[in-house]
Scaffold this active site. Structure first.
Site, PDB file in Angstrom:
ATOM      1  N   GLN A 496       0.816  -1.206   0.000  1.00 60.29           N
ATOM      2  CA  GLN A 496       0.000   0.000   0.000  1.00 60.29           C
ATOM      3  C   GLN A 496       0.854   1.263   0.000  1.00 60.29           C
ATOM      4  O   GLN A 496       0.536   2.242  -0.666  1.00 60.29           O
ATOM      5  CB  GLN A 496      -0.926   0.004   1.224  1.00 60.29           C
ATOM      6  CG  GLN A 496      -1.708   1.293   1.431  1.00 60.29           C
ATOM      7  CD  GLN A 496      -2.596   1.659   0.263  1.00 60.29           C
ATOM      8  OE1 GLN A 496      -3.024   0.790  -0.506  1.00 60.29           O
ATOM      9  NE2 GLN A 496      -2.869   2.942   0.096  1.00 60.29           N
ATOM     10  N   GLU A 497       1.946   1.242   0.738  1.00 64.81           N
ATOM     11  CA  GLU A 497       2.746   2.454   0.908  1.00 64.81           C
ATOM     12  C   GLU A 497       3.591   2.788  -0.319  1.00 64.81           C
ATOM     13  O   GLU A 497       3.666   3.946  -0.727  1.00 64.81           O
ATOM     14  CB  GLU A 497       3.671   2.304   2.126  1.00 64.81           C
ATOM     15  CG  GLU A 497       2.958   2.352   3.466  1.00 64.81           C
ATOM     16  CD  GLU A 497       2.578   3.771   3.877  1.00 64.81           C
ATOM     17  OE1 GLU A 497       2.882   4.715   3.124  1.00 64.81           O
ATOM     18  OE2 GLU A 497       1.980   3.926   4.946  1.00 64.81           O
ATOM     19  N   SER A 498       4.257   1.800  -0.891  1.00 65.89           N
ATOM     20  CA  SER A 498       5.244   2.102  -1.935  1.00 65.89           C
ATOM     21  C   SER A 498       5.123   1.243  -3.180  1.00 65.89           C
ATOM     22  O   SER A 498       5.888   1.451  -4.129  1.00 65.89           O
ATOM     23  CB  SER A 498       6.658   1.926  -1.371  1.00 65.89           C
ATOM     24  OG  SER A 498       6.908   0.551  -1.084  1.00 65.89           O
TER      25      SER A 498
END
Length: 635
Positions: A496-498
């Site tokens: 989700q983040e990167s």
């Protein structure tokens, strides 16, 4: 030679890798003096030499290297007078993005120097407006009007002003003075929000109702409240006014959706079939839902075909106030949105009806709501993979593609941005089936971010092997062993983040795979006894341990994976504020997270965690157990 690293020509997090590459070259006995030449493939030293002022002739032995166009483009950008060499570079390496960029700059310079024949002979279409106009103007100066005017309509018909280099060509094109063309362009500029240019174009129309209508509505874009002073009849008196009104209304409701909703909704009888008016109603529903304004239900019902975004915004509001009756009115069983179907089932249960049919339909989707619905009826989760079957022939073509070869080398040298630019240029005009093959190739070659991005742009959600890859498994398992944080949760956060990009940097300056703010990273490093040297925050070994440790701390604080994930995104103090309501039903608690970004973030992390548990062959806890705190995410 000037020190390349000290010159600040690379981002800090890449300088460690560059220094290591240069040191390796020296230790291998390479001659570091640029005047003596370098061995083929030493891209970083060549870039450094050009940056320090070396002549490109010193690197003649690099011309067969895939990355030579990057070295050459650096040189020729500062030496635009080397025409024959530049032309040769274009002919040999035109697909390379830096060469195309150099081409645009060179074409404009040659035009400004009056060398029209060279421009006409050596122009390639790149989509760059200045270069295109320079080419057209050069053809005009050479007396080649047909070439100058070829496909000129597409260049002229823009919602924005076009490069002044095109002015002499537009002056000889009859279409530029065509009133219908001018009207169409003014309307385009208006809908694009370019009010000033729309007025400029309107002033060139014959004086009459069309000119005054464009001007009046363009001024409404600047001052939307002026709509209130006009009569509804005057705002819909002509077909042109009816075409323009929805865009102005969209500006008005953005000012204050609650105050101006009745005014905007009164035009339904006149504008029901207008696509832009329907889009305005969708936005109005979202704005009102966010403000928890009951008018949201009215706006939603006025839509002839509610959008998914409007449906989800309205449901978020109605679930938050537990208005089960309105949910049943807003959603029917034929809906294909799993969120709508899940909450329809919940609403039916809450009002004494059987929700199994809605749950069964929702459970067919691989999503946060599909998993929740499956829990309701005791069904298995549907992961519904549709994996890409690689074509040997196509995969071999990708292996031989010069742009993709350059991308692999650029990534190896730490220039992820340039590598991504090469990949996206290759993918730009591909048909979906071939692009899907490309995402498979990208995944196999470690370009996970790009593969995920391209599938997302295609809205192709079903190749879960490509969309949910498992690189950095050694690092994830090490972080799990050190912090006790579930590896599926670590992977879900990374995804989700990167999207698996170890060099990612957000607008908030969060960095690395798990997108850590530097201050948080320092605290976690101190806690684990790690040193955050130089660009260490980008090191997957370190970043995953720091991120996993922070997750463990958030879980220890909230003892709930949804709350801990929300805290990872929005900060623990905000989650503390949100713990004053709806703890009896965590699905409702999630829907009432005030920040859209964090609310979506939590749902995706929980969904992705289930997918990764499936991928890694682990036991898959129920989504309900995860939400209700019956699952220990940290051991």
């Amino acid at each position: 030679m000037k020190n390349y690293l000290l010159a600040g020509l690379l981002p800090a997090f890449l300088q460690v890798g560059v220094a290591q590459s240069l040191t390796t070259g020296v230790n291998a006995g390479m001659n570091t003096s640029m005047s003596a030449g370098i061995s083929t493939g030493n891209y970083l030293q060549a870039k450094a030499g050009i940056a320090s002022g070396d002549d490109i002739s010193l690197y003649a032995n690099l011309t067969s290297d895939p990355l030579y166009p990057y070295v050459a483009a650096d040189f020729y950008r500062k030496n635009l007078d080397r025409d024959s060499e530049i032309i040769d570079l274009f002919n040999r390496f035109y697909s390379a993005p830096p060469v195309r960029k150099l081409h645009n700059k060179w074409i404009v310079q040659k035009f400004n120097q009056g060398d029209y024949a060279t421009v006409a002979k050596n122009y390639f279409h790149t989509g760059n407006e200045d270069a295109d106009c320079a080419y057209r103007a050069a053809q005009y100066q050479l007396g080649n009007q047909q070439a100058a005017l070829d496909k000129i309509y597409g260049t002229w018909m823009s919602p924005n002003s076009v490069s002044t280099l095109c002015d002499p060509v537009f002056a000889i094109w009859p279409g530029a003075s065509n009133p219908q063309y001018r009207l169409k362009r003014a309307i385009m500029a208006y809908h694009q929000g370019n009010a000033g240019f729309a007025i400029t174009l309107a002033e060139r129309l014959p004086y009459g109702i069309e000119q005054s209508t464009i001007t009046t509505f363009a001024n409404y874009l600047r001052f939307p409240e002026g709509l209130i002073e006009a009569t509804p009849d005057s705002l819909t008196s002509t077909a042109l006014a009816r075409e323009l009104l929805p865009t102005a209304l969209a500006k008005l409701i953005k000012k204050d959706s609650s105050q101006y909703a009745p005014f905007a909704m009164q035009f339904v009888p006149t504008l029901r079939g207008n696509a832009r008016y329907q889009d305005m109603l969708s936005k109005l529903t979202k704005y009102l839902s966010k403000r928890q304004d009951p008018q949201a239900m009215t706006a939603y019902r006025l839509m002839s075909k509610p959008t998914s975004e409007a449906t989800e915004a309205l449901l978020t509001y109605l679930v938050g106030i537990r208005d089960w009756s309105s949910i049943r009115q807003a959603v029917n069983i034929n809906n294909t949105n799993p969120m709508a179907l899940y909450w329809l089932g919940r609403a039916q249960e809450a009002t004494g009806q059987n929700g199994r049919r809605a749950y069964r339909k929702a459970a067919g989707y691989r999503s946060y709501y599909g998993f929740l619905a499956a829990d309701k009826i005791g069904a298995s989760y549907q992961f519904t993979p549709r994996l890409t079957r690689p074509s040997t022939r196509v995969q071999q073509q990708f292996n031989q593609n010069s742009s993709l070869r350059r991308a692999k080398l650029l990534a190896r040298y730490g220039d992820a941005v340039a590598a991504r630019r090469e990949i996206l240029a290759v993918a730009k005009d591909m048909l979906p089936a071939r692009k899907r093959q490309l995402t498979y190739w990208l995944g196999k070659n470690g370009f996970h971010f790009e593969a995920i991005y391209l599938l997302g742009k295609m809205r192709d959600w079903d190749d879960i092997a490509v969309r949910f890859p498992t690189p950095y498994n050694t690092q994830v398992q090490a972080a799990n062993a050190r912090t006790g944080t579930d590896s599926t949760w670590i992977y879900a956060i990374i995804r989700q983040e990167s999207s698996m990009d170890p060099n990612a940097v957000s607008r908030a300056r969060a960095k690395g795979l798990m997108q850590l703010i530097p201050s948080t990273a320092r605290h976690m490093a101190s806690d684990l006894g790690l040193s955050l040297y130089g660009g260490a925050i980008f090191d997957p070994d370190i970043n995953t341990q720091l991120g996993a440790n922070y997750l463990a701390k958030m879980f220890g604080r909230f003892n709930n994976i949804a709350m801990a994930s929300a805290a990872y995104n929005a900060g623990p103090s905000r989650v503390d504020d949100w713990m004053t309501r709806d703890l009896d039903d965590m699905t409702i608690w999630v829907e009432k997270i005030p920040f859209n970004e964090t609310r979506k973030y939590v749902k995706r992390v929980l969904e992705y965690q289930q997918v990764y548990a499936h991928h890694l062959g682990q036991r898959i806890p129920s989504m309900t157990d995860r939400l209700e705190g019956r699952y220990q995410a940290v051991q």
